[in-house]
Each structure stands twice: as structure tokens, then as C-alpha cells.
Design an enzyme around this catalytic site. Structure first.
Site, mmCIF file in Angstrom:
data_model
loop_
_atom_site.group_PDB
_atom_site.id
_atom_site.type_symbol
_atom_site.label_atom_id
_atom_site.label_comp_id
_atom_site.label_asym_id
_atom_site.label_seq_id
_atom_site.Cartn_x
_atom_site.Cartn_y
_atom_site.Cartn_z
ATOM 1 N N ASN A 83 0.879 -1.166 0.000
ATOM 2 C CA ASN A 83 0.000 0.000 0.000
ATOM 3 C C ASN A 83 0.918 1.217 0.000
ATOM 4 O O ASN A 83 1.513 1.546 1.020
ATOM 5 C CB ASN A 83 -0.895 -0.019 1.258
ATOM 6 C CG ASN A 83 -1.712 1.257 1.383
ATOM 7 O OD1 ASN A 83 -1.744 2.087 0.476
ATOM 8 N ND2 ASN A 83 -2.378 1.416 2.512
ATOM 9 N N LYS A 139 0.246 4.255 -0.270
ATOM 10 C CA LYS A 139 -0.323 5.469 0.345
ATOM 11 C C LYS A 139 -0.049 6.671 -0.576
ATOM 12 O O LYS A 139 -0.075 6.514 -1.790
ATOM 13 C CB LYS A 139 0.210 5.644 1.768
ATOM 14 C CG LYS A 139 0.032 4.352 2.595
ATOM 15 C CD LYS A 139 0.245 4.521 4.056
ATOM 16 C CE LYS A 139 0.031 3.181 4.762
ATOM 17 N NZ LYS A 139 0.155 3.236 6.202
ATOM 18 N N HIS A 172 -9.315 1.678 4.921
ATOM 19 C CA HIS A 172 -8.047 1.773 5.641
ATOM 20 C C HIS A 172 -8.218 2.710 6.838
ATOM 21 O O HIS A 172 -8.980 3.676 6.769
ATOM 22 C CB HIS A 172 -6.957 2.304 4.696
ATOM 23 C CG HIS A 172 -5.591 2.177 5.286
ATOM 24 N ND1 HIS A 172 -5.098 3.080 6.195
ATOM 25 C CD2 HIS A 172 -4.628 1.238 5.116
ATOM 26 C CE1 HIS A 172 -3.877 2.698 6.556
ATOM 27 N NE2 HIS A 172 -3.571 1.586 5.923
ATOM 28 N N GLU A 215 -6.475 4.986 7.940
ATOM 29 C CA GLU A 215 -6.192 6.406 7.649
ATOM 30 C C GLU A 215 -7.406 7.069 7.022
ATOM 31 O O GLU A 215 -7.666 8.246 7.242
ATOM 32 C CB GLU A 215 -4.945 6.513 6.748
ATOM 33 C CG GLU A 215 -3.674 6.231 7.546
ATOM 34 C CD GLU A 215 -2.545 5.600 6.754
ATOM 35 O OE1 GLU A 215 -2.571 5.633 5.515
ATOM 36 O OE2 GLU A 215 -1.627 5.051 7.397
ATOM 37 N N GLU A 240 -5.355 -4.743 10.532
ATOM 38 C CA GLU A 240 -4.321 -3.724 10.728
ATOM 39 C C GLU A 240 -4.566 -2.990 12.045
ATOM 40 O O GLU A 240 -5.362 -2.041 12.084
ATOM 41 C CB GLU A 240 -4.359 -2.709 9.577
ATOM 42 C CG GLU A 240 -4.069 -3.304 8.224
ATOM 43 C CD GLU A 240 -3.405 -2.283 7.291
ATOM 44 O OE1 GLU A 240 -2.429 -2.659 6.643
ATOM 45 O OE2 GLU A 240 -3.857 -1.137 7.232
ATOM 46 N N GLY A 255 2.789 2.338 10.720
ATOM 47 C CA GLY A 255 3.758 3.416 10.550
ATOM 48 C C GLY A 255 4.493 3.781 11.831
ATOM 49 O O GLY A 255 5.196 4.781 11.892
ATOM 50 N N SER A 290 3.511 -2.167 10.167
ATOM 51 C CA SER A 290 4.969 -2.263 10.344
ATOM 52 C C SER A 290 5.519 -3.644 10.003
ATOM 53 O O SER A 290 6.480 -4.107 10.621
ATOM 54 C CB SER A 290 5.377 -1.852 11.769
ATOM 55 O OG SER A 290 5.015 -0.514 12.016
HETATM 56 P P1 13P Z 1 3.187 0.348 7.569
HETATM 57 O O1 13P Z 1 3.643 -0.960 6.986
HETATM 58 O O2 13P Z 1 3.938 1.545 7.061
HETATM 59 O O3 13P Z 1 3.082 0.302 9.062
HETATM 60 O O4 13P Z 1 1.681 0.565 7.035
HETATM 61 C C1 13P Z 1 0.793 -0.472 7.145
HETATM 62 C C2 13P Z 1 -0.429 -0.102 6.414
HETATM 63 O O5 13P Z 1 -1.136 0.815 6.784
HETATM 64 C C3 13P Z 1 -0.739 -0.847 5.183
HETATM 65 O O6 13P Z 1 -2.007 -0.548 4.734
#
Ligand code: 13P
Length: 257
Positions: free
Chosen positions: A13, A15, A98, A100, A170, A176, A216
Site C-alpha cells: 500500500n 499510500k 483503511h 487512515e 491492521e 507506521g 509495520s
Molecule cells: P506500515 O507498513 O507503514 O506500518 O503501514 C501499514 C499499512 O497501513 C498498510 O495498509
């Protein structure tokens, strides 16, 4: 059915990262690793990179996904992109709900459900994200949160359509932050999600569903997480932006090829 018979899916992903030239470079770097992969490899990229990604991944085995889609086919929804538009251009997957989007863009369980249905109707495979916040884990309500999010996302979706859904667990506190859920924590919640799916659709659908872990995931922790019975792949943020790191995770998912 057991883990060995389920499809393992490693999805990046990206982002809000990578301009078109940067995207092209990363895809070129990924091609070799993906060619030998023993799992499904997906890159979910910003809308502006989709055309580049669809074109450069032709014949490579790498599948392309978007990071969101709207629930209407067309109309006066400024700034939105429909599932039909994505499918028409050769996109195969889409990330839905997601954390976010839930945190920063007012995404709700209801819109997650509507977007999931729209994706399925367009022939896309939705990767539906669920997961608890840190305070919720500390309050010992992780299972309640994840059950609510999962059942809400699946409301009104037939068993046949559910076969095309991937669920990504997640935990928000692990995204992150460099804090990964332990292998056991991730396995426990992924197994619980499979139970929730079983309660709704029965054992066959639940046993066949790909359930990913995300948060992560990196070259160091991937093998341990991916070895767990109920973790069928990963949704990877930061580490998917680097071909070498993403490649190591793909290899870990391919049985260490
Ligand atoms: P990270 O791997 O950067 O923690 O992000 C995970 C994520 O949100 C994947 O959708």
C-alpha cells in the site's frame, strides 16, 4: 481447508507516495522478485500512478490495486473515483476502509460496506481493512471492535461475493509506528476474524478467505508473522516503497524461495 490451500497475498500500500517516474522505477526493480514469487503480489498505488502501474506490470504477474473507490458508478462526487472507472483501466484490487481513511477522511462502517459492494459489483477484489486503536486494545475490546467492523463491512454481501474479499487486520497502533503486533497477537485476531466470517458464511468460506496482517511488517518480522496458521499474507506500507525490502517479504511469503 488449511493455510497451505489458501491464497497468500502480499500487497503493498504505497499510500500518498511516488510520482510517476518514481513508480516506474520501483516497478522495474520489483519485476524479478515478483517473477519467482510463490504468492500473489499486488501493488496498491495512488490514482495518478495507476496507468503507469497497469501498463508496466503487464505480463509480470504483479497485480495492481487502488487505495480507495467511491460507491456510486458515476455522478456529482467531486474528487472521487468509481470502482467501475478502476476496473475499466485494468485495476484488479482496491483497499477499502483503511484506518487512515477512517481517521482522517470520515470513513465509516457504512461507507466501507457501500464501497466494498461497489468494488465487488465492478469485479474488483476488495482488501477490507479492520483493526483497533491503541486505547481499544488497552480497554480489552479489540475483538468487539474488529467484529463490529467486519460484520458491518460484510452486511448484505452474498457468500459467493465474499469469496472475492480479502480482510486485512491492521491494528492502528502498529501502522507506521515501527510497533508490530507480535506473531501471537496478530494470529489471535486473524483467527478471531476467521471465526466471525465462519459465523456469517460457514466454515468453507471462512477457511478459504485470505486474511492478511498489516502494520509495520518488514523484512525482519515478516517470516514469523506469515508462518502463522491464520495469517495469509500482508498489507505493507513503508516497506513496500523499497524494492529490496518488499522483495524479502515476498520471498518470506513464498516459503523463503
Ligand atoms: P506500515 O507498513 O507503514 O506500518 O503501514 C501499514 C499499512 O497501513 C498498510 O495498509
Amino acid at each position: 481447508m488449511n493455510k497451505a490451500l489458501r491464497e497468500t497475498v502480499i500487497a503493498g500500500n504505497w499510500k500518498m507516495n511516488k510520482t510517476r517516474p518514481e513508480a516506474a522505477l520501483l516497478i522495474e526493480e520489483l519485476k524479478n522478485t515478483a517473477a519467482g514469487a510463490g504468492c500473489e503480489v499486488v501493488i496498491c498505488v495512488p490514482y495518478t500512478d495507476l496507468e503507469t502501474a497497469v501498463s508496466l506490470t503487464k505480463g509480470t504477474g504483479i497485480k495492481v490495486g487502488a487505495e480507495n473507490c467511491h460507491f456510486k458508478d458515476s455522478g456529482a462526487y467531486t474528487g472521487e473515483i468509481s470502482a467501475l472507472m478502476l476496473a475499466e483501466m485494468g485495476v484488479e484490487y482496491v483497499v477499502i476502509g483503511h484506518s487512515e481513511r477512517r481517521q482522517y477522511f470520515a470513513e465509516t462502517d457504512l461507507t466501507v460496506n457501500r464501497r466494498t459492494k461497489a468494488a465487488l459489483n465492478a469485479g474488483l477484489k476488495p482488501i477490507v481493512c479492520v483493526g483497533e486503536m491503541l486505547a481499544e486494545r488497552e480497554d480489552l475490546i479489540t475483538e468487539d471492535v474488529v467484529e463490529l467492523q467486519t460484520t458491518a463491512a460484510l452486511t448484505g454481501i452474498s457468500a459467493k461475493d465474499a469469496e472475492n474479499i480479502i480482510i486485512a487486520y491492521e491494528p492502528v497502533w502498529a501502522i507506521g509506528t515501527g510497533k508490530t503486533a507480535t506473531d501471537e497477537q496478530a494470529e489471535e485476531v486473524c483467527a478471531f476474524i476467521r471465526k466471525v466470517v465462519e459465523n456469517k458464511y460457514g466454515k468453507d468460506i471462512a477457511e478459504g478467505m485470505t486474511i492478511q496482517y498489516g502494520g509495520s511488517m518488514n523484512p525482519k518480522n515478516a517470516a514469523g508473522l506469515l508462518a502463522k496458521e491464520n495469517i495469509d499474507g500482508g498489507l505493507i506500507g513503508g516497506a513496500s516503497l523499497n524494492a529490496s525490502d518488499f522483495g524479502i517479504i515476498i520471498k518470506a511469503a513464498s516459503g523463503g524461495l
